[in-house]
Design a protein around this motif. Structure first.
Motif, mmCIF file in Angstrom:
data_model
loop_
_atom_site.group_PDB
_atom_site.id
_atom_site.type_symbol
_atom_site.label_atom_id
_atom_site.label_comp_id
_atom_site.label_asym_id
_atom_site.label_seq_id
_atom_site.Cartn_x
_atom_site.Cartn_y
_atom_site.Cartn_z
ATOM 1 N N LYS A 115 0.833 -1.217 0.000
ATOM 2 C CA LYS A 115 0.000 0.000 0.000
ATOM 3 C C LYS A 115 0.866 1.265 0.000
ATOM 4 N N VAL A 116 1.994 1.188 0.724
ATOM 5 C CA VAL A 116 2.851 2.373 0.825
ATOM 6 C C VAL A 116 3.383 2.760 -0.557
ATOM 7 N N VAL A 117 3.534 1.777 -1.438
ATOM 8 C CA VAL A 117 4.013 2.062 -2.809
ATOM 9 C C VAL A 117 2.849 2.526 -3.679
ATOM 10 N N ALA A 118 1.748 1.777 -3.606
ATOM 11 C CA ALA A 118 0.581 2.094 -4.455
ATOM 12 C C ALA A 118 0.091 3.524 -4.217
ATOM 13 N N ASP A 119 0.039 3.932 -2.955
ATOM 14 C CA ASP A 119 -0.497 5.267 -2.623
ATOM 15 C C ASP A 119 0.299 6.393 -3.282
ATOM 16 N N VAL A 120 1.605 6.178 -3.424
ATOM 17 C CA VAL A 120 2.459 7.239 -4.012
ATOM 18 C C VAL A 120 2.165 7.398 -5.502
ATOM 19 N N MET A 121 1.678 6.298 -6.133
ATOM 20 C CA MET A 121 1.507 6.284 -7.596
ATOM 21 C C MET A 121 0.152 6.839 -8.044
ATOM 22 N N LYS A 122 -0.697 7.216 -7.072
ATOM 23 C CA LYS A 122 -2.073 7.593 -7.434
ATOM 24 C C LYS A 122 -2.365 9.076 -7.221
ATOM 25 N N TYR A 123 -3.363 9.555 -7.960
ATOM 26 C CA TYR A 123 -3.930 10.879 -7.714
ATOM 27 C C TYR A 123 -5.447 10.712 -7.697
ATOM 28 N N LYS A 124 -6.052 11.111 -6.600
ATOM 29 C CA LYS A 124 -7.497 10.944 -6.421
ATOM 30 C C LYS A 124 -7.930 9.495 -6.723
ATOM 31 N N GLY A 125 -7.121 8.547 -6.252
ATOM 32 C CA GLY A 125 -7.472 7.130 -6.354
ATOM 33 C C GLY A 125 -7.163 6.483 -7.687
ATOM 34 N N LYS A 331 20.239 -2.183 -10.723
ATOM 35 C CA LYS A 331 20.099 -0.836 -10.122
ATOM 36 C C LYS A 331 20.512 -0.799 -8.660
ATOM 37 N N GLY A 332 20.509 -1.971 -7.991
ATOM 38 C CA GLY A 332 20.883 -1.988 -6.572
ATOM 39 C C GLY A 332 19.687 -1.863 -5.647
ATOM 40 N N SER A 333 18.498 -1.701 -6.241
ATOM 41 C CA SER A 333 17.252 -1.570 -5.484
ATOM 42 C C SER A 333 16.556 -2.931 -5.409
ATOM 43 N N ILE A 334 15.347 -2.928 -4.839
ATOM 44 C CA ILE A 334 14.565 -4.182 -4.774
ATOM 45 C C ILE A 334 13.255 -3.986 -5.523
ATOM 46 N N PRO A 335 12.627 -5.064 -5.969
ATOM 47 C CA PRO A 335 11.381 -4.923 -6.728
ATOM 48 C C PRO A 335 10.303 -4.161 -5.951
ATOM 49 N N ALA A 336 9.505 -3.377 -6.696
ATOM 50 C CA ALA A 336 8.408 -2.624 -6.061
ATOM 51 C C ALA A 336 7.223 -3.547 -5.816
ATOM 52 N N ARG A 337 7.123 -4.643 -6.598
ATOM 53 C CA ARG A 337 5.921 -5.497 -6.560
ATOM 54 C C ARG A 337 6.240 -6.861 -5.960
ATOM 55 N N ALA A 338 5.177 -7.518 -5.564
ATOM 56 C CA ALA A 338 5.281 -8.896 -5.054
ATOM 57 C C ALA A 338 5.480 -9.849 -6.239
ATOM 58 N N GLY A 339 5.902 -11.077 -5.918
ATOM 59 C CA GLY A 339 5.955 -12.109 -6.952
ATOM 60 C C GLY A 339 7.248 -12.177 -7.719
ATOM 61 N N VAL A 340 8.298 -11.503 -7.207
ATOM 62 C CA VAL A 340 9.610 -11.579 -7.876
ATOM 63 C C VAL A 340 10.544 -12.388 -6.972
ATOM 64 N N SER A 341 11.154 -13.432 -7.534
ATOM 65 C CA SER A 341 12.031 -14.294 -6.729
ATOM 66 C C SER A 341 13.228 -13.499 -6.202
ATOM 67 N N LYS A 342 13.584 -13.772 -4.929
ATOM 68 C CA LYS A 342 14.753 -13.079 -4.350
ATOM 69 C C LYS A 342 16.039 -13.870 -4.604
ATOM 70 N N GLY A 363 7.106 -0.045 12.200
ATOM 71 C CA GLY A 363 7.021 1.419 12.224
ATOM 72 C C GLY A 363 8.342 2.070 11.876
ATOM 73 N N GLY A 364 9.334 1.258 11.512
ATOM 74 C CA GLY A 364 10.643 1.806 11.152
ATOM 75 C C GLY A 364 10.756 2.225 9.698
ATOM 76 N N LEU A 365 9.707 2.002 8.917
ATOM 77 C CA LEU A 365 9.737 2.333 7.481
ATOM 78 C C LEU A 365 9.300 3.774 7.298
ATOM 79 N N VAL A 366 10.202 4.617 6.829
ATOM 80 C CA VAL A 366 9.890 6.042 6.683
ATOM 81 C C VAL A 366 10.257 6.547 5.292
ATOM 82 N N ALA A 367 9.535 7.544 4.827
ATOM 83 C CA ALA A 367 9.760 8.114 3.496
ATOM 84 C C ALA A 367 11.056 8.931 3.499
#
Ligand code: GAL
Length: 411
Positions: A115-125, A331-342, A363-367
């Motif tokens: 949800k924390v990712v999805a919310d950033v990608m939306k405008y008015k839902g 890129k050194g990052s991790i996938p934004a979505r579920a379903g990708v093998s680690k 609660g340690g996850l902050v923007a």
């Protein structure tokens, strides 16, 4: 960023013209070794779908130059089809009417994205941007050989950090490799605030801009700590690009770098191996916290069918498991979505995945403040200016706190 409605209307009309082109023009700032290899994977995928990729690359880590170029293009009525835009800036652009609704291409994204990712990608839902990754910012990158010679233990707090920095200095190294650019100064600052004050304090001060948190002994101590870090940075740091500071850690001229894990993309591009050539450690005092930075491509308000098709294919490519794996490995990052093998991710990547999940629960996850995920762009710019001034002058911590409080009120 304030775009007059007329510009948004011009942008919408003019993209109609641009949309006649068979090209999908994409603005980004990924020009370093690891970044370029990563974005090349997206280009490859789009060309395989029959699109002509027009690379609108604007060099300059952190994206300030890219955003300036983007605004100029939109004001002149000629925006790209998509652009690397992150965090609250997505809603700022959408509020101006400049972005298009891509919900038709995103029908299952609510199930696939945290949800924390999805919310950033939306405008008015509605989805108006596609998420490429999750970067962790609060990392310390350490030259492994130098660390082994200094006892082999990554610092878990600032006392241990400064003890290690002294050993690196005594060994003739630049203890802290850094690039003296405002966004890099802000990157170090935010990890210091996180380490000195913890995630709750970070959230209160740099996300909620709470005056009591900003004007506090903890913030004063953060600036004092940053002032001490400054004494371990070399005199040639001014203007240095971030990836050149990473190269210093790679070649042993530098001991450590505070940087997000796009730095890992540089180690990977140079065939360096985590645990052998370098260590990735949570920045001092931040093992139970995670400053997240989500790269995303916002889709401009296009009318022409081929441009809409290009956007739908771009969104689908970005969210495909194949792309999410190959891009993030580079890129050194991790996938934004579920379903990708680690499975193919190294120890740093797997630690980032584990910590992203555990901090989301704790609660340690902050923007990330420094990377445009936390506050409006105008406010962020004013605060970053204070941090850069502090890094490049003899400004006292007390004066820095006062300037920070004032800057936090910028709208
Ligand atoms: C960040 C961006 C990363 C990386 C970094 C250095 O803002 O999210 O993907 O590009 O800048 O340029």
């Amino acid at each position: 960023m304030k775009l007059k409605p007329i510009f948004a209307a011009m942008a919408a009309v003019s993209v109609f013209g641009a949309a006649q082109a068979a090209e999908v023009e994409v603005l980004h700032w990924w020009t370093s070794g690891g970044e370029a290899k990563s974005v090349a994977e997206l280009k490859k995928m789009m060309e395989a779908k029959g699109h002509k990729w027009k690379d609108f690359a604007v060099a300059g880590g952190g994206g300030d130059a890219a955003m300036t170029a983007l605004k100029a293009r939109v004001v002149s009525g000629n925006p790209p089809v998509a652009a690397q835009i992150k965090g609250p800036s997505i809603q700022e652009w959408a509020r101006e009417g400049a972005l298009g609704d891509i919900s038709a291409a995103a029908t299952d994204w609510d199930k696939l994205l945290p949800k924390v990712v999805a919310d950033v990608m939306k405008y008015k839902g509605k989805y108006v941007a596609a998420p490429v990754n999750v970067h962790r910012v609060n990392w310390l990158w350490i030259n492994q050989d130098a660390l082994n010679k200094a006892g082999g233990k990554a610092p878990t707090n600032f006392d241990e950090f400064f003890a290690l920095a002294d050993k690196f200095k005594a060994a003739g190294m630049t203890a802290v490799a850094h690039g003296g650019q405002p966004w890099q100064d802000a990157t170090v600052f935010e990890s210091v605030v996180l380490g000195v004050g913890g995630a709750k304090f970070f959230e209160d001060a740099l996300v909620k801009l709470d005056a009591k948190a900003l004007d506090s002994p903890t913030m004063l101590k953060s600036f004092d700590t940053l002032a001490k870090i400054k004494t371990y940075i070399d005199k040639d740091a001014a203007g240095r690009d971030w990836n050149l500071a990473t190269a210093m850690v790679m070649n042993g001229k530098g001991g450590m770098q505070f940087m997000g894990d796009w730095a890992k993309g540089e180690f990977t591009a140079a065939n360096k191996v985590a645990g052998k050539d370098y260590t990735c450690a949570p920045a001092p005092g931040t093992a139970n916290a995670y400053t997240f930075n989500i790269d995303s491509f916002a889709m401009f308000n296009v009318k022409a069918a081929d441009a809409k098709k290009g956007q739908a294919d771009l969104a689908a490519s970005i969210m495909s498991p194949e792309f999410q794996e190959v891009f993030n490995l580079n890129k050194g990052s991790i996938p934004a979505r579920a379903g990708v093998s680690k499975a193919k991710f190294d120890s740093c990547g797997q630690k980032s995945m584990a910590d992203f999940e555990s901090t989301a629960k704790s609660g340690g996850l902050v923007a990330s403040f420094a990377h445009g995920m936390a506050v409006p762009s105008a406010t962020q710019g004013a605060i970053v200016d204070v941090i850069a001034k502090f890094m490049n002058s003899t400004m006292s911590s007390k004066d820095a706190v006062a300037a920070l409080v004032k800057a936090s009120k910028t709208k």
